[in-house]
Design an enzyme around this catalytic site. Structure first.
Site, PDB file in Angstrom:
ATOM      1  N   GLU A  90     -11.525  -9.071  -2.742  1.00  0.00           N
ATOM      2  CA  GLU A  90     -10.805 -10.271  -3.158  1.00  0.00           C
ATOM      3  C   GLU A  90     -10.250 -11.039  -1.966  1.00  0.00           C
ATOM      4  OE1 GLU A  90      -9.543  -9.523  -7.707  1.00  0.00           O
ATOM      5  OE2 GLU A  90      -8.328  -8.502  -6.232  1.00  0.00           O
ATOM      6  N   CYS A 103      -5.835 -15.697   2.512  1.00  0.00           N
ATOM      7  CA  CYS A 103      -5.446 -14.301   2.657  1.00  0.00           C
ATOM      8  C   CYS A 103      -6.728 -13.473   2.535  1.00  0.00           C
ATOM      9  CB  CYS A 103      -4.462 -13.991   1.531  1.00  0.00           C
ATOM     10  SG  CYS A 103      -3.932 -12.299   1.485  1.00  0.00           S
ATOM     11  N   CYS A 110      -8.447   0.796   0.087  1.00  0.00           N
ATOM     12  CA  CYS A 110      -7.520   1.109   1.178  1.00  0.00           C
ATOM     13  C   CYS A 110      -7.157   2.577   1.088  1.00  0.00           C
ATOM     14  CB  CYS A 110      -6.255   0.263   1.056  1.00  0.00           C
ATOM     15  SG  CYS A 110      -5.130   0.459   2.467  1.00  0.00           S
ATOM     16  N   CYS A 114       0.100   3.278  -0.174  1.00  0.00           N
ATOM     17  CA  CYS A 114       1.466   2.791  -0.437  1.00  0.00           C
ATOM     18  C   CYS A 114       1.704   2.785  -1.954  1.00  0.00           C
ATOM     19  CB  CYS A 114       1.661   1.393   0.148  1.00  0.00           C
ATOM     20  SG  CYS A 114       1.432   1.338   1.939  1.00  0.00           S
ATOM     21  N   CYS A 117       1.617  -0.574  -4.080  1.00  0.00           N
ATOM     22  CA  CYS A 117       0.525  -1.522  -3.832  1.00  0.00           C
ATOM     23  C   CYS A 117      -0.647  -1.253  -4.769  1.00  0.00           C
ATOM     24  CB  CYS A 117       0.074  -1.412  -2.380  1.00  0.00           C
ATOM     25  SG  CYS A 117      -1.376  -2.405  -2.007  1.00  0.00           S
ATOM     26  N   GLY A 157      -6.799  -3.690   2.187  1.00  0.00           N
ATOM     27  CA  GLY A 157      -7.111  -2.886   3.361  1.00  0.00           C
ATOM     28  C   GLY A 157      -6.101  -2.938   4.486  1.00  0.00           C
ATOM     29  N   GLU A 158      -6.280  -2.038   5.439  1.00  0.00           N
ATOM     30  CA  GLU A 158      -5.418  -1.971   6.617  1.00  0.00           C
ATOM     31  C   GLU A 158      -6.212  -2.471   7.821  1.00  0.00           C
ATOM     32  OE1 GLU A 158      -2.423  -1.773   7.638  1.00  0.00           O
ATOM     33  OE2 GLU A 158      -3.051  -1.586   9.723  1.00  0.00           O
ATOM     34  N   SER A 189      -1.411  -8.434   9.593  1.00  0.00           N
ATOM     35  CA  SER A 189      -0.347  -7.676   8.932  1.00  0.00           C
ATOM     36  C   SER A 189      -0.752  -6.213   8.869  1.00  0.00           C
ATOM     37  CB  SER A 189      -0.156  -8.230   7.516  1.00  0.00           C
ATOM     38  OG  SER A 189       0.798  -7.476   6.805  1.00  0.00           O
ATOM     39  N   SER A 212       4.678  -4.285   8.019  1.00  0.00           N
ATOM     40  CA  SER A 212       5.266  -4.009   6.708  1.00  0.00           C
ATOM     41  C   SER A 212       6.236  -2.835   6.842  1.00  0.00           C
ATOM     42  CB  SER A 212       4.157  -3.690   5.709  1.00  0.00           C
ATOM     43  OG  SER A 212       3.267  -4.779   5.660  1.00  0.00           O
ATOM     44  N   LEU A 213       7.496  -3.164   7.023  1.00  0.00           N
ATOM     45  CA  LEU A 213       8.501  -2.120   7.267  1.00  0.00           C
ATOM     46  C   LEU A 213       8.931  -1.498   5.931  1.00  0.00           C
ATOM     47  CD1 LEU A 213      10.132  -0.702   9.470  1.00  0.00           C
ATOM     48  CD2 LEU A 213      11.845  -2.516   9.293  1.00  0.00           C
ATOM     49  N   ASN A 288       6.091  -7.443  -6.431  1.00  0.00           N
ATOM     50  CA  ASN A 288       5.295  -7.973  -7.537  1.00  0.00           C
ATOM     51  C   ASN A 288       4.825  -6.818  -8.400  1.00  0.00           C
ATOM     52  OD1 ASN A 288       5.119 -10.803  -6.944  1.00  0.00           O
ATOM     53  ND2 ASN A 288       3.883 -10.236  -5.178  1.00  0.00           N
ATOM     54  N   CYS A 334       0.890 -11.168  -3.547  1.00  0.00           N
ATOM     55  CA  CYS A 334       0.822 -10.160  -2.501  1.00  0.00           C
ATOM     56  C   CYS A 334       0.792  -8.754  -3.083  1.00  0.00           C
ATOM     57  CB  CYS A 334       2.055 -10.328  -1.642  1.00  0.00           C
ATOM     58  SG  CYS A 334       1.760  -9.847   0.008  1.00  0.00           S
TER      59      CYS A 334
HETATM   60  N1  SAH Z   1      -2.254  -3.109   5.030  1.00  0.00           N
HETATM   61  C1  SAH Z   1      -1.606  -4.282   5.499  1.00  0.00           C
HETATM   62  C2  SAH Z   1      -2.052  -5.570   4.832  1.00  0.00           C
HETATM   63  C3  SAH Z   1      -2.246  -5.566   3.330  1.00  0.00           C
HETATM   64  S1  SAH Z   1      -0.772  -5.505   2.348  1.00  0.00           S
HETATM   65  C4  SAH Z   1      -0.083  -4.126   5.399  1.00  0.00           C
HETATM   66  O1  SAH Z   1       0.367  -3.101   4.866  1.00  0.00           O
HETATM   67  O2  SAH Z   1       0.629  -4.987   5.872  1.00  0.00           O
HETATM   68  C5  SAH Z   1       0.018  -7.030   2.628  1.00  0.00           C
HETATM   69  C6  SAH Z   1       1.502  -7.057   2.287  1.00  0.00           C
HETATM   70  O3  SAH Z   1       1.680  -6.909   0.854  1.00  0.00           O
HETATM   71  C7  SAH Z   1       2.299  -5.921   2.910  1.00  0.00           C
HETATM   72  O4  SAH Z   1       3.482  -6.419   3.469  1.00  0.00           O
HETATM   73  C8  SAH Z   1       2.632  -5.027   1.714  1.00  0.00           C
HETATM   74  O5  SAH Z   1       3.816  -4.292   1.950  1.00  0.00           O
HETATM   75  C9  SAH Z   1       2.770  -6.051   0.609  1.00  0.00           C
HETATM   76  N2  SAH Z   1       2.645  -5.534  -0.749  1.00  0.00           N
HETATM   77  C10 SAH Z   1       1.837  -4.563  -1.188  1.00  0.00           C
HETATM   78  N3  SAH Z   1       2.013  -4.363  -2.518  1.00  0.00           N
HETATM   79  C11 SAH Z   1       2.955  -5.247  -2.923  1.00  0.00           C
HETATM   80  C12 SAH Z   1       3.559  -5.552  -4.175  1.00  0.00           C
HETATM   81  N4  SAH Z   1       3.208  -4.905  -5.271  1.00  0.00           N
HETATM   82  N5  SAH Z   1       4.484  -6.519  -4.199  1.00  0.00           N
HETATM   83  C13 SAH Z   1       4.824  -7.202  -3.090  1.00  0.00           C
HETATM   84  N6  SAH Z   1       4.277  -6.980  -1.899  1.00  0.00           N
HETATM   85  C14 SAH Z   1       3.351  -6.005  -1.793  1.00  0.00           C
END
Ligand code: SAH
Length: 346
Positions: A90, A103, A110, A114, A117, A157-158, A189, A212-213, A288, A334
């Site tokens: 996507e 994006c 992935c 997380c 996610c 993905g990362e 990111s 992404s902290l 989200n 996101c």
């Molecule tokens: N792997 C990378 C890029 C993909 S995720 C990363 O972790 O940054 C992109 C962003 O979406 C990250 O900041 C992640 O923390 C955020 N994200 C993932 N799931 C989410 C959700 N359900 N709601 C809001 N942000 C989310």
């Protein structure tokens, strides 16, 4: 036959040199492919007929297919693209004022796991090649006849787990004879894959880094982002400082705000403390929750908590932004991309 776009710029140039042509012939062909997005070798009007026939006998020009396209009320468009081996990914077009961001995904699926996610809910399939990363942008430019101003790797993905392809792709995105987007408009990111941050610091282009902290202590971060068990917060922040030192640019910390998990006053104070000597901006992203995810592990966060947290942060920090959720009605926000399921629904 080989997709000619699978050749790097160097390889295209070398191909022409090996065939008795000058360097610039390869450069011209690169431009036809990545700036003009042609679909047929005969469109290469400055390439001789003989050479075009030779190319046709060895290569094809392929693009990913648009399987599905969903447009949100706010103008966000989510694309489901099919790659040449049938894998679906996507990509999202996000218009916002004068800025149009694409994006992009860097992997199909992935492996980072997380908890919050949606991409993590499907298994890791494979890395995208450099041309599949760039092609996502090309497909949208061709479809909408509009150009993006910004690119972020916040799709599936990362990116730092696929660094070689990512860097080659950024090269084409940035190249004047490719897509031609300034490096500072390209944001990588990362989940916080530390070896990748050190590697990216060596990459000569002035791209931006977002990390992404999402938590302020290892206990919570271990829980919501398992990668933290290997690459904990202190070491992560150290690598980020190194990146800033090398690049001379501030970074962004993304902080997905999750109700009852990382949204307390203590968290805000700790976040201010952790980032106080780091040149950075903090981007708060209200979690989200997919409209289809009725038994989600985490509940959606209310505006009041988001505002409260933002105020705490503003009091202690120089730059805080809150990400508006775009494309909620089509699950394009996101972290809500989930190609596998979309493919099933298709
Ligand atoms: N792997 C990378 C890029 C993909 S995720 C990363 O972790 O940054 C992109 C962003 O979406 C990250 O900041 C992640 O923390 C955020 N994200 C993932 N799931 C989410 C959700 N359900 N709601 C809001 N942000 C989310």
């Amino acid at each position: 036959m080989i997709n000619i776009k699978s050749l790097t710029k160097k390889q295209i140039i070398q191909y022409f040199i090996d065939n008795g042509e000058k360097t610039f012939k390869g450069q011209q062909v690169f431009k036809w492919l990545w700036q003009k997005h042609i679909s047929d070798f005969d469109e290469m009007t400055d390439v001789s007929k003989k050479l075009r026939e030779k190319l046709k006998s060895e290569f094809v020009i392929e693009y990913p297919k648009i399987l599905k396209k969903q447009t949100s009320k706010d103008g966000t468009i989510k694309y489901l693209l099919e790659l040449n081996d049938g894998v679906a990914i996507e990509t999202v077009w996000i218009p916002s004022g004068r800025r149009n961001t694409i994006c992009i995904s860097t992997q199909a699926g992935c492996a980072m796991g997380c908890k919050f996610c949606y991409t993590a809910k499907q298994e890791f399939i494979r890395n995208l090649t450099f041309f599949e990363i760039v092609d996502q942008i090309i497909v949208i430019i061709k479809d909408l006849n509009k150009r993006p101003t910004n690119i972020v790797t916040m799709g599936m993905g990362e990116p730092l787990k696929n660094l070689e392809n990512l860097e080659e792709a950024i090269g084409i995105i940035n190249d004047e004879t490719g897509i031609g987007i300034a490096a500072r408009k390209i944001t990588v990111s990362t989940v916080g894959f530390i070896p990748g941050i050190y590697e990216l610091a060596k990459y000569p282009k002035q791209i931006k880094l977002a990390v992404s902290l999402n938590a302020t202590n290892d206990k919570i971060r271990n829980y919501i982002m398992p990668i933290n068990k290997i690459y904990p917060i202190e070491k992560l922040l150290y690598s980020v400082k190194h990146f800033i030192e090398i690049k001379g640019k501030r970074v962004t910390f993304e902080y997905v705000l999750i109700k009852g998990v990382n949204d307390s006053k203590d968290d805000a104070d700790k976040l201010i403390e952790l980032t106080k000597d780091i040149e950075c901006k903090i981007n708060i992203i209200p979690l989200n929750v997919s409209i289809n995810d009725v038994d989600s592990l985490f509940k959606p966060i209310d505006n009041e908590t988001v505002e409260k947290f933002t105020k705490w942060m503003m009091k202690g920090h120089k730059a805080v932004t809150v990400r508006k959720s775009k494309g909620r009605d089509i699950d394009a926000a996101c972290g809500e991309l989930k190609g596998r399921e979309s493919l099933k629904n298709y």
